[in-house]
Motif scaffolding. Structure first.
Motif, PDB file in Angstrom:
ATOM      1  N   GLY A  71      69.029  30.081  84.786  1.00 10.73           N
ATOM      2  CA  GLY A  71      67.426  31.040  85.227  1.00 10.73           C
ATOM      3  C   GLY A  71      67.307  29.721  83.147  1.00 10.73           C
ATOM      4  O   GLY A  71      67.031  28.845  82.826  1.00 10.73           O
ATOM      5  N   VAL A  72      66.256  30.667  83.347  1.00 18.56           N
ATOM      6  CA  VAL A  72      65.418  30.275  82.693  1.00 18.56           C
ATOM      7  C   VAL A  72      65.872  30.159  80.729  1.00 18.56           C
ATOM      8  O   VAL A  72      65.663  29.188  79.776  1.00 18.56           O
ATOM      9  CB  VAL A  72      64.283  31.265  81.567  1.00 18.56           C
ATOM     10  CG1 VAL A  72      63.995  30.785  80.354  1.00 18.56           C
ATOM     11  CG2 VAL A  72      63.256  31.544  82.630  1.00 18.56           C
ATOM     12  N   ASN A  73      66.739  30.448  80.176  1.00 13.38           N
ATOM     13  CA  ASN A  73      67.636  29.923  79.205  1.00 13.38           C
ATOM     14  C   ASN A  73      68.123  29.369  78.899  1.00 13.38           C
ATOM     15  O   ASN A  73      68.102  27.934  77.988  1.00 13.38           O
ATOM     16  CB  ASN A  73      68.854  31.725  78.690  1.00 13.38           C
ATOM     17  CG  ASN A  73      67.987  32.970  79.357  1.00 13.38           C
ATOM     18  OD1 ASN A  73      67.374  33.286  80.133  1.00 13.38           O
ATOM     19  ND2 ASN A  73      67.468  32.868  77.079  1.00 13.38           N
ATOM     20  N   GLU A  74      69.138  28.594  80.255  1.00 12.13           N
ATOM     21  CA  GLU A  74      69.922  26.990  80.322  1.00 12.13           C
ATOM     22  C   GLU A  74      68.472  25.863  80.114  1.00 12.13           C
ATOM     23  O   GLU A  74      69.007  25.327  79.583  1.00 12.13           O
ATOM     24  CB  GLU A  74      70.744  27.480  80.963  1.00 12.13           C
ATOM     25  CG  GLU A  74      71.205  25.653  81.492  1.00 12.13           C
ATOM     26  CD  GLU A  74      72.753  25.803  82.324  1.00 12.13           C
ATOM     27  OE1 GLU A  74      73.199  26.990  83.448  1.00 12.13           O
ATOM     28  OE2 GLU A  74      73.574  25.066  81.425  1.00 12.13           O
ATOM     29  N   ASN A  75      67.787  25.694  81.169  1.00 10.80           N
ATOM     30  CA  ASN A  75      66.721  25.832  81.383  1.00 10.80           C
ATOM     31  C   ASN A  75      66.006  25.956  79.383  1.00 10.80           C
ATOM     32  O   ASN A  75      65.518  23.873  79.205  1.00 10.80           O
ATOM     33  CB  ASN A  75      65.282  25.645  82.602  1.00 10.80           C
ATOM     34  CG  ASN A  75      66.170  25.179  83.273  1.00 10.80           C
ATOM     35  OD1 ASN A  75      66.511  24.069  83.051  1.00 10.80           O
ATOM     36  ND2 ASN A  75      65.640  25.785  84.377  1.00 10.80           N
ATOM     37  N   LEU A  76      65.777  26.481  79.184  1.00 15.27           N
ATOM     38  CA  LEU A  76      65.319  26.021  77.623  1.00 15.27           C
ATOM     39  C   LEU A  76      66.374  25.204  76.774  1.00 15.27           C
ATOM     40  O   LEU A  76      65.146  24.013  75.852  1.00 15.27           O
ATOM     41  CB  LEU A  76      65.426  27.570  77.087  1.00 15.27           C
ATOM     42  CG  LEU A  76      64.110  28.011  77.317  1.00 15.27           C
ATOM     43  CD1 LEU A  76      64.538  29.672  76.245  1.00 15.27           C
ATOM     44  CD2 LEU A  76      62.537  27.971  77.450  1.00 15.27           C
ATOM     45  N   ALA A  77      68.019  25.458  77.127  1.00 10.98           N
ATOM     46  CA  ALA A  77      68.703  24.380  76.758  1.00 10.98           C
ATOM     47  C   ALA A  77      67.817  23.006  77.013  1.00 10.98           C
ATOM     48  O   ALA A  77      68.138  21.803  76.013  1.00 10.98           O
ATOM     49  CB  ALA A  77      69.760  24.765  77.361  1.00 10.98           C
ATOM     50  N   ILE A  78      68.232  22.646  78.003  1.00 15.87           N
ATOM     51  CA  ILE A  78      67.937  21.056  78.475  1.00 15.87           C
ATOM     52  C   ILE A  78      66.349  20.764  77.882  1.00 15.87           C
ATOM     53  O   ILE A  78      66.704  19.320  77.860  1.00 15.87           O
ATOM     54  CB  ILE A  78      67.824  21.719  80.256  1.00 15.87           C
ATOM     55  CG1 ILE A  78      69.282  22.352  80.598  1.00 15.87           C
ATOM     56  CG2 ILE A  78      67.890  19.850  80.454  1.00 15.87           C
ATOM     57  CD1 ILE A  78      69.111  22.968  82.028  1.00 15.87           C
ATOM     58  N   LEU A  79      65.602  22.036  78.066  1.00 15.70           N
ATOM     59  CA  LEU A  79      64.275  20.747  77.746  1.00 15.70           C
ATOM     60  C   LEU A  79      64.316  20.251  75.976  1.00 15.70           C
ATOM     61  O   LEU A  79      63.772  19.641  75.927  1.00 15.70           O
ATOM     62  CB  LEU A  79      63.225  22.001  77.489  1.00 15.70           C
ATOM     63  CG  LEU A  79      63.045  22.420  78.794  1.00 15.70           C
ATOM     64  CD1 LEU A  79      61.991  23.879  78.849  1.00 15.70           C
ATOM     65  CD2 LEU A  79      61.971  21.878  79.178  1.00 15.70           C
ATOM     66  N   LEU A  80      65.049  21.374  75.123  1.00 15.74           N
ATOM     67  CA  LEU A  80      65.152  20.983  73.766  1.00 15.74           C
ATOM     68  C   LEU A  80      66.459  20.059  73.865  1.00 15.74           C
ATOM     69  O   LEU A  80      65.781  18.875  72.752  1.00 15.74           O
ATOM     70  CB  LEU A  80      65.989  22.451  73.814  1.00 15.74           C
ATOM     71  CG  LEU A  80      65.162  23.546  72.968  1.00 15.74           C
ATOM     72  CD1 LEU A  80      65.737  24.983  72.436  1.00 15.74           C
ATOM     73  CD2 LEU A  80      64.528  23.265  71.923  1.00 15.74           C
ATOM     74  N   LEU A  81      67.176  19.701  74.897  1.00 16.94           N
ATOM     75  CA  LEU A  81      67.996  17.972  74.248  1.00 16.94           C
ATOM     76  C   LEU A  81      67.269  17.203  74.512  1.00 16.94           C
ATOM     77  O   LEU A  81      67.642  16.240  73.886  1.00 16.94           O
ATOM     78  CB  LEU A  81      69.215  18.957  75.683  1.00 16.94           C
ATOM     79  CG  LEU A  81      70.767  19.370  75.051  1.00 16.94           C
ATOM     80  CD1 LEU A  81      71.079  19.631  76.176  1.00 16.94           C
ATOM     81  CD2 LEU A  81      70.751  18.980  73.796  1.00 16.94           C
ATOM     82  N   ALA A  82      66.657  17.355  75.973  1.00 18.62           N
ATOM     83  CA  ALA A  82      65.189  16.426  76.422  1.00 18.62           C
ATOM     84  C   ALA A  82      64.472  15.401  75.041  1.00 18.62           C
ATOM     85  O   ALA A  82      64.619  14.715  75.107  1.00 18.62           O
ATOM     86  CB  ALA A  82      65.164  16.611  77.563  1.00 18.62           C
ATOM     87  N   ALA A  83      64.177  17.310  74.271  1.00 18.90           N
ATOM     88  CA  ALA A  83      63.446  17.138  73.347  1.00 18.90           C
ATOM     89  C   ALA A  83      63.994  15.656  72.390  1.00 18.90           C
ATOM     90  O   ALA A  83      63.646  14.632  71.134  1.00 18.90           O
ATOM     91  CB  ALA A  83      62.955  17.690  72.641  1.00 18.90           C
ATOM     92  N   ARG A  84      65.198  16.168  71.661  1.00 21.82           N
ATOM     93  CA  ARG A  84      66.170  15.767  70.858  1.00 21.82           C
ATOM     94  C   ARG A  84      66.413  14.251  71.052  1.00 21.82           C
ATOM     95  O   ARG A  84      66.052  13.603  70.061  1.00 21.82           O
ATOM     96  CB  ARG A  84      67.390  17.373  70.492  1.00 21.82           C
ATOM     97  CG  ARG A  84      68.390  16.018  69.465  1.00 21.82           C
ATOM     98  CD  ARG A  84      67.979  16.719  68.480  1.00 21.82           C
ATOM     99  NE  ARG A  84      69.474  16.421  67.735  1.00 21.82           N
ATOM    100  CZ  ARG A  84      69.083  15.466  66.948  1.00 21.82           C
ATOM    101  NH1 ARG A  84      68.627  14.280  66.657  1.00 21.82           N
ATOM    102  NH2 ARG A  84      70.428  15.109  66.292  1.00 21.82           N
ATOM    103  N   PHE A  85      66.454  13.655  72.238  1.00 22.43           N
ATOM    104  CA  PHE A  85      66.453  12.179  72.848  1.00 22.43           C
ATOM    105  C   PHE A  85      65.317  11.881  73.271  1.00 22.43           C
ATOM    106  O   PHE A  85      65.785  10.738  73.074  1.00 22.43           O
ATOM    107  CB  PHE A  85      67.540  12.914  73.732  1.00 22.43           C
ATOM    108  CG  PHE A  85      68.957  12.955  73.255  1.00 22.43           C
ATOM    109  CD1 PHE A  85      70.032  12.185  73.115  1.00 22.43           C
ATOM    110  CD2 PHE A  85      69.548  14.497  73.303  1.00 22.43           C
ATOM    111  CE1 PHE A  85      71.307  12.011  72.318  1.00 22.43           C
ATOM    112  CE2 PHE A  85      70.286  14.257  73.117  1.00 22.43           C
ATOM    113  CZ  PHE A  85      71.418  13.749  72.420  1.00 22.43           C
ATOM    114  N   GLY A  86      64.146  12.028  72.638  1.00 23.51           N
ATOM    115  CA  GLY A  86      62.743  11.732  73.677  1.00 23.51           C
ATOM    116  C   GLY A  86      63.034  11.114  75.212  1.00 23.51           C
ATOM    117  O   GLY A  86      62.542  10.301  75.239  1.00 23.51           O
ATOM    118  N   VAL A  87      63.291  11.921  75.570  1.00 21.11           N
ATOM    119  CA  VAL A  87      63.288  11.454  77.054  1.00 21.11           C
ATOM    120  C   VAL A  87      62.164  12.636  77.786  1.00 21.11           C
ATOM    121  O   VAL A  87      62.385  13.438  77.569  1.00 21.11           O
ATOM    122  CB  VAL A  87      64.786  11.859  77.551  1.00 21.11           C
ATOM    123  CG1 VAL A  87      64.432  11.448  79.479  1.00 21.11           C
ATOM    124  CG2 VAL A  87      65.689  10.919  76.737  1.00 21.11           C
TER     125      VAL A  87
END
Lengths: 441, 441
Positions: A329-345
């Motif tokens: 759900g939304v919560n795990e997708n928040l984690a994935i959005l943050l990971l992507a931002a952290r890696f600049g992808v």
């Protein structure tokens, strides 16, 4: 009296899409787009809607999983649930007995996601906001508190997430105005299904460009000669300035992916999506290294944030394709959005199916306002079918998603559509045989 | 008349193990060892038995998944099925609609495994051989033909598999004689459950050594001070010459695993099992690098051969722990045994639970005779409970598994045990509340 969740109802709903081969790809020649659809109801009569997208046979297993998790939601106080859906997500994913069936993967994980998304839908309806806006109004601290960092800290700590959210804060209001005015870029997969003939492919490619799309996607991996011919047709139809992504839907092993894509290089593919097993992090890294500058994209079958973490750590992907219904759900997708931002992808969400456009647009728009702060090299997939079944359908104009304005996550399906397409007893199935296949539900 | 599969019956069977905390670990404090049990019957009255091990709640989802896949088996000609169970495995895992729910993971994958294992049980019964012997009598070419190499060729080709099987051929007969005479090394987890007190731990450790075990295993990860104390008790009880493995059951993130295990180093742990998420290949590699010479082991939750491939490619594991019920049956485990042999990593199967010892012993013994050709640094896990429910129970004497002699895969549960423990309507559950937890089935 405290308002509580009074019931969770689930429906197996299937659309006979296989008859026109909409959605046909190398792995999935005859999909019947379907959903395990669910509605939370509260003692005050409020509702939260959610769904898990499926492609036909097996939807009954997904429904069974939602029903098995539902007792963890029924009876919960609504104020607490909507104030902290992350606590529910942790309980659903972490149940000490059910987690044996995952952990954090497959039908039990997607069932958790359906329930968590329905709670967010309920939360956004109560707040009178579309979900993207509800999320974009959270403080950096509130966002971080909704994420489970337990297995992620070797790549992203709470402090790092907080820092990147704070860096994005000053521009939030301006980006929100721009989003409401101009929408969010879309790309279209409508032209490129494998089951379409050459004439239909060429026509739909030209129409896509006329409609304002700057990126289209073709399915590949059935037959190499066909792919070379179809890529040529598509490239001539759209011209050199429009990007063409290709999608193999996991059909290849690693060496095969590299060989096959070498034959398509002359047509300047923008990305290769799902070149191999979605579990093969190191395989994606090898494909990416061999095929650069062609980008590698994956995500619709990447089953949790730990897998996305590794795809990013291993330099295996150029494009992160979140899916609203695959993870918890939304919560795990928040984690994935943050990971992507952290890696600049950049994140280019997977959509199509049933309701995936409706749901995932909220996450991409939140990302724009509050996380990455950018639409550069980003677009949400769009496929123009089955939207008529939704109460608040995704709206794409001039190649851009318009920002939803109705409260909620846009997940609600019309009651008449549910009744018609209920499987196996709805009127649409009483007279329609199920898709070709070797199993029957 | 052609003999065909006439039916697949499934039972939700649960054992109330949580009441004595047998099987208690850091992630799973109160497991009720359970199974989705299944029986194939043929038009000639022959049977094949299989099961998917579970730990309580959610078993009904696993049963639903077996039922959804069963139509792909019912009606199939038995001669063809038993001559090539690999063809069935490919159809079950590859079904173009059901694979959306995985692919190749979670309940749909385990359901495929249960059915494939039942076909192998049927095949071995018809051949009048225990499964390990049926497999060990196959030629290298026949073994290779049973493996799906599609996603594996970047690590292991058919030719490489064939070469390593041929190298092992000359010693087969001698190793088979030795296996029949001396059995296969076992290790025991019986002393080390987290729910046991110090006195019981010390007593069971001493008994294990007296019983002939050279490797025991302790659960860790609940509380660091407790772990230090318990490791000290165990080390004093067994002396310096007996290996002590520790098992965290996925409780830690990567940095935490490294810190925590640093505190236990003085007690000379032999391996750390499941230090973090089973999906985290790169995390396991980081833990292994930081903790060497302590070995890293994982596998009971590694959901398919693609994940094992990467664990080996990334130098992330010293010990491959196959599980009979996690992947798509015997065929996928053949792939994993071949991968482990290719990378020179020993296989120490995961067992315990319900029936895992019974099933997996066949795979380890086949590995000894026909693949790795060795028992060096190898042992099959053994936990001494629930064997009384099996018609052909695993037999361990002097710390070694005796080679099964009865035809089949040893999966059959006594009819009376099934009737007693059927959930929720069997007599054992009519009077027993389910384990503590937040969901109910």
């Amino acid at each position: 009296m405290t308002e509580r969740i009074s019931s969770v109802t689930t429906v197996d709903v299937r659309f006979p899409t296989s008859r026109h081969r909409d959605g046909s790809d190398a792995m999935n020649p005859f999909p019947d787009y379907s959903a395990a659809y669910l509605v939370l109801r509260t003692t005050s009569g409020a509702e939260g809607h959610g769904l898990v997208f499926t492609v036909g046979r097996g939807t009954e297993i997904q429904v069974a999983a939602v029903r098995s998790l539902a007792p963890m939601v029924v009876g919960q106080p609504v104020d607490e649930l909507v104030a902290d859906p992350g606590a529910l997500a942790r309980r659903l994913v972490g149940d000490s007995q059910i987690r044996w069936l995952g952990p954090a993967k497959g039908v039990v994980h997607m069932a958790a996601g359906g329930l968590v998304n329905a709670v967010w839908d309920l939360a956004a309806r109560r707040a009178g906001k579309p979900l993207w806006k509800l999320l974009a109004d959270l403080t950096p601290e509130q966002i971080v508190a909704q994420v489970d960092f337990h297995y992620l800290r070797d790549a992203l700590t709470e402090g790092e997430a907080l820092a990147l959210l704070r860096r994005a804060e000053p521009g939030r209001a301006q980006r929100e105005r721009l989003l409401r005015a101009e929408g969010y870029p879309a790309y279209t997969t409508t032209p490129g299904w494998l089951g379409y003939d050459d004439e239909k492919l060429a026509r739909l490619c030209a129409e896509a460009v006329a409609d304002g799309y700057r990126l289209i996607k073709l399915k590949v991996g059935g037959n190499l000669a066909d792919d070379v011919r179809r890529m040529g047709i598509a490239r001539r139809a759209v011209g050199p300035g429009v990007r063409i992504a290709v999608d193999a839907n996991q059909i290849w092993g690693v060496p095969e992916a590299i060989r096959w894509m070498g034959e398509l290089a002359e047509f300047d593919p923008y990305w290769i999506e799902e070149p191999t097993s979605p579990d093969d992090v190191l395989g994606h890294a090898a494909v990416r290294k061999a095929l650069a500058p062609v980008r590698v994209a994956t995500g619709e079958h990447v089953h949790n944030a730990v897998m996305f973490k590794q795809l990013l750590q291993a330099d295996a992907v150029d494009v992160v394709q979140i899916d609203a219904c695959r993870v918890a759900g939304v919560n795990e997708n928040l984690a994935i959005l943050l990971l992507a931002a952290r890696f600049g992808v950049p994140v280019c969400p997977h959509a199509g199916g049933v309701g995936l456009c409706e749901l995932v647009q909220h996450l991409a728009m939140f990302d724009l306002v509050a996380v990455s702060g950018s639409t550069e090299d980003r677009a949400i997939e769009y496929v123009d079918h089955l939207h008529e079944h939704f109460v608040d359908p995704a709206r794409v104009r001039g190649g851009r998603y318009l920002a939803p304005t109705a409260p909620g996550m846009s997940a609600e399906i019309h009651a008449a559509s549910l009744a018609d397409h209920r499987y196996p007893d709805g009127p649409r199935w009483a007279t329609t045989p199920a898709a070709a296949g070797t199993a029957s539900a």
